[in-house]
Design a protein around this motif. Structure first.
Motif, PDB file in Angstrom:
ATOM      1  N   ASP A  97       0.853  -1.189   0.000  1.00  0.00           N
ATOM      2  CA  ASP A  97       0.000   0.000   0.000  1.00  0.00           C
ATOM      3  C   ASP A  97       0.894   1.246   0.000  1.00  0.00           C
ATOM      4  N   PHE A  98       0.517   2.251  -0.772  1.00  0.00           N
ATOM      5  CA  PHE A  98       1.325   3.471  -0.807  1.00  0.00           C
ATOM      6  C   PHE A  98       1.391   4.133   0.568  1.00  0.00           C
ATOM      7  N   GLY A  99       0.246   4.284   1.203  1.00  0.00           N
ATOM      8  CA  GLY A  99       0.210   5.003   2.469  1.00  0.00           C
ATOM      9  C   GLY A  99       0.929   4.287   3.596  1.00  0.00           C
ATOM     10  N   HIS A 100       0.830   2.962   3.623  1.00  0.00           N
ATOM     11  CA  HIS A 100       1.425   2.201   4.722  1.00  0.00           C
ATOM     12  C   HIS A 100       2.873   1.777   4.465  1.00  0.00           C
ATOM     13  N   ASP A 101       3.251   1.608   3.192  1.00  0.00           N
ATOM     14  CA  ASP A 101       4.535   0.973   2.902  1.00  0.00           C
ATOM     15  C   ASP A 101       5.492   1.828   2.069  1.00  0.00           C
ATOM     16  N   ILE A 102       5.027   2.440   1.006  1.00  0.00           N
ATOM     17  CA  ILE A 102       5.927   3.151   0.096  1.00  0.00           C
ATOM     18  C   ILE A 102       6.261   4.551   0.604  1.00  0.00           C
ATOM     19  N   LEU A 103       5.250   5.330   0.963  1.00  0.00           N
ATOM     20  CA  LEU A 103       5.493   6.715   1.363  1.00  0.00           C
ATOM     21  C   LEU A 103       6.302   6.839   2.657  1.00  0.00           C
ATOM     22  N   PRO A 104       6.014   6.049   3.705  1.00  0.00           N
ATOM     23  CA  PRO A 104       6.835   6.183   4.921  1.00  0.00           C
ATOM     24  C   PRO A 104       8.318   5.960   4.655  1.00  0.00           C
ATOM     25  N   GLY A 105       8.634   5.032   3.754  1.00  0.00           N
ATOM     26  CA  GLY A 105      10.037   4.795   3.430  1.00  0.00           C
ATOM     27  C   GLY A 105      10.665   5.990   2.740  1.00  0.00           C
ATOM     28  N   ALA A 106       9.936   6.619   1.832  1.00  0.00           N
ATOM     29  CA  ALA A 106      10.454   7.796   1.143  1.00  0.00           C
ATOM     30  C   ALA A 106      10.684   8.945   2.120  1.00  0.00           C
ATOM     31  N   VAL A 107       9.763   9.101   3.066  1.00  0.00           N
ATOM     32  CA  VAL A 107       9.912  10.154   4.071  1.00  0.00           C
ATOM     33  C   VAL A 107      11.134   9.897   4.947  1.00  0.00           C
ATOM     34  N   ALA A 108      11.322   8.659   5.364  1.00  0.00           N
ATOM     35  CA  ALA A 108      12.460   8.308   6.224  1.00  0.00           C
ATOM     36  C   ALA A 108      13.789   8.599   5.538  1.00  0.00           C
ATOM     37  N   GLN A 109      13.815   8.514   4.214  1.00  0.00           N
ATOM     38  CA  GLN A 109      15.039   8.767   3.461  1.00  0.00           C
ATOM     39  C   GLN A 109      15.178  10.228   3.034  1.00  0.00           C
ATOM     40  N   GLY A 110      14.215  11.079   3.442  1.00  0.00           N
ATOM     41  CA  GLY A 110      14.265  12.483   3.054  1.00  0.00           C
ATOM     42  C   GLY A 110      13.968  12.717   1.592  1.00  0.00           C
ATOM     43  N   GLU A 111      13.200  11.822   0.978  1.00  0.00           N
ATOM     44  CA  GLU A 111      12.949  11.854  -0.465  1.00  0.00           C
ATOM     45  C   GLU A 111      11.571  12.412  -0.825  1.00  0.00           C
ATOM     46  N   ALA A 112      10.802  12.886   0.174  1.00  0.00           N
ATOM     47  CA  ALA A 112       9.408  13.257  -0.081  1.00  0.00           C
ATOM     48  C   ALA A 112       9.180  14.750   0.109  1.00  0.00           C
ATOM     49  N   GLN A 113       8.399  15.328  -0.790  1.00  0.00           N
ATOM     50  CA  GLN A 113       8.071  16.753  -0.780  1.00  0.00           C
ATOM     51  C   GLN A 113       6.556  16.901  -0.763  1.00  0.00           C
ATOM     52  N   VAL A 114       6.071  17.988  -0.150  1.00  0.00           N
ATOM     53  CA  VAL A 114       4.638  18.252  -0.134  1.00  0.00           C
ATOM     54  C   VAL A 114       4.310  19.377  -1.103  1.00  0.00           C
ATOM     55  N   PHE A 115       3.100  19.316  -1.685  1.00  0.00           N
ATOM     56  CA  PHE A 115       2.630  20.355  -2.602  1.00  0.00           C
ATOM     57  C   PHE A 115       1.257  20.809  -2.155  1.00  0.00           C
TER      58      PHE A 115
END
Length: 416
Positions: free
Chosen positions: A228-246
């Motif tokens: 799941d994106f919300g449970h599995d993919i996005l948290p990992g991206a955030v932990a690596q500093g790879e996520a931005q908000v718009f």
């Protein structure tokens, strides 16, 4: 007129997640996927996202369908194929009996179509939910994503803190880098300087495809993952500093309008907001499957106008709105296409599903305890009435038969 992609250089591929049931809409999605549910007299929920894609110049759209996919796919082929042409790709999960082919989560729906996305050689993939009501040009978000250097950009809006538990909650720096992401947390975080509201994900993501493809490959091999994106993919991206908000803006500096119509209360309230005056632009392209204007016989055209109906591609009469008697009292209530109520009916905070026929003088929404015997009453005070509920009530209460309800297929929407 098909999508013009000239305004979007190196346009990303869009993946529309349209496989969910939408169980919180209960009987409205008993035989119909949530994106296919009618919204207003002339649209379905899915029309809003597809119109956003057209306006944004994104012409390559892969639609992942699963639950009750047939009616949704028929609608997309009839009403949106003329807009997107061969760029519209409907990809249904194989479903029961085909181990490994059903979509096991939102991320899995993209992974199982990775080969087809590869063939289009996109720089980015835009992943979207098909069941939200809003108007948005995705172009500025894609541009911001490219400028940020992030692997993923998440579109976000603000909701009251009390409602935030139903969403993915975001904490970000002033520059937009996401510090934390929690999917439907029990205790949502308040925004800095705004303790009564929370920043939440809108279910709109722009991914660098090479980055996402590798993460999806790893996720598919992880037996502990929910895929799941919300449970599995996005948290990992955030932990690596790879996520931005718009944060999107509404037209003319007005607040941005976005609603998740996933509950009966939200569905009713949002429908009424559009009846009062659309809070955001409504889809313009849906409806190419209708031939009401092409009717040459003046008698047929007059009959259609009187019935508030049109003809679809197969020549069938399609109702454009619910029918209500002039001396019926409706307070904060929704009459869905194909529903009818007679003289003297009194409704308060009610949703009449397609196919409902109310007899003269019926009162619904004034006595929650009595209503709960026959209909679905939510904790928020919305009463849903379906043909099947009325049939059960008629069997248990002789002498109070409703007019013959239409069969369950009455979920057919108002128009394309």
């Amino acid at each position: 007129m098909q999508v013009d992609t000239s305004a979007m250089p190196e346009a990303p591929v869009a993946v529309l997640l349209a496989g969910g049931r939408g169980s919180r809409l209960h009987e409205l999605t008993e035989d119909l996927a949530k994106p296919a549910v009618a919204f207003g007299p002339r649209h379905r929920i899915v029309d809003f996202t597809l119109e956003n894609l057209r306006r944004s110049g994104l012409g390559q759209v892969l639609v992942a369908t699963q639950y009750c996919a047939g009616p949704l796919e028929d609608y997309l082929n009839r009403c949106w194929r003329p807009v997107f042409g061969t760029g519209l790709r409907l990809r249904r999960a194989a479903g029961r009996g085909m181990v490994g082919r059903s979509y096991e989560g939102t991320a899995d729906a993209v992974w199982k179509n990775a080969a087809e996305i590869d063939a289009l050689s996109p720089r980015e993939v835009v992943v979207l939910s098909a069941d939200h009501v809003y108007a948005m040009d995705y172009g500025p978000m894609i541009a911001a994503h490219r400028a940020s250097g992030a692997a993923v950009t998440i579109a976000a809006d603000v909701v009251p803190l009390a409602e935030a538990r139903a969403f993915g909650c975001v904490e970000a720096t002033a520059a937009g880098r996401i510090l934390a992401f929690a999917e439907k947390p029990r205790t949502p975080p308040a925004m800095a300087g705004d303790p009564g509201r929370t920043l939440v994900s809108m279910g709109i993501y722009v991914f660098d495809w090479a980055w996402l493809r590798e993460r999806l490959r790893r996720d598919a091999a992880d037996r502990t993952s929910a895929h799941d994106f919300g449970h599995d993919i996005l948290p990992g991206a955030v932990a690596q500093g790879e996520a931005q908000v718009f944060r999107s803006e509404g037209p003319g500096g007005r607040p941005f309008y976005w609603r998740d119509v996933g509950t009966l209360d939200a569905f009713r309230e949002t429908w009424l907001a559009f009846e009062a005056g659309p809070p955001c632009p409504v889809p313009e392209s849906a409806g190419l499957g209708l031939r009401a204007r092409g009717v040459t016989d003046p008698r047929v055209a007059a009959a259609l106008r009187q019935a508030d109906a049109a003809l679809d591609d197969e020549g069938s009469v399609v109702p454009l709105a619910g029918r209500r008697a002039e001396r019926a009292e409706l307070v904060a209530s929704v009459v869905m296409p194909g529903a009818r109520l007679a003289e003297g009916c009194r409704l308060r905070r009610v949703i009449l599903a397609p196919g409902v026929r109310l007899t003269e003088g019926m009162v619904i929404g004034h006595d929650p305890q009595e209503d709960a015997r026959w209909f679905r009453v939510t904790p928020g005070g919305t009463t849903l009435v379906t043909p099947q509920m009325l049939a059960r009530r008629a069997m248990m209460m002789p002498g109070q038969l409703p007019l013959a309800p239409r069969p369950p297929m009455a979920q057919e929407p108002a128009t394309c």
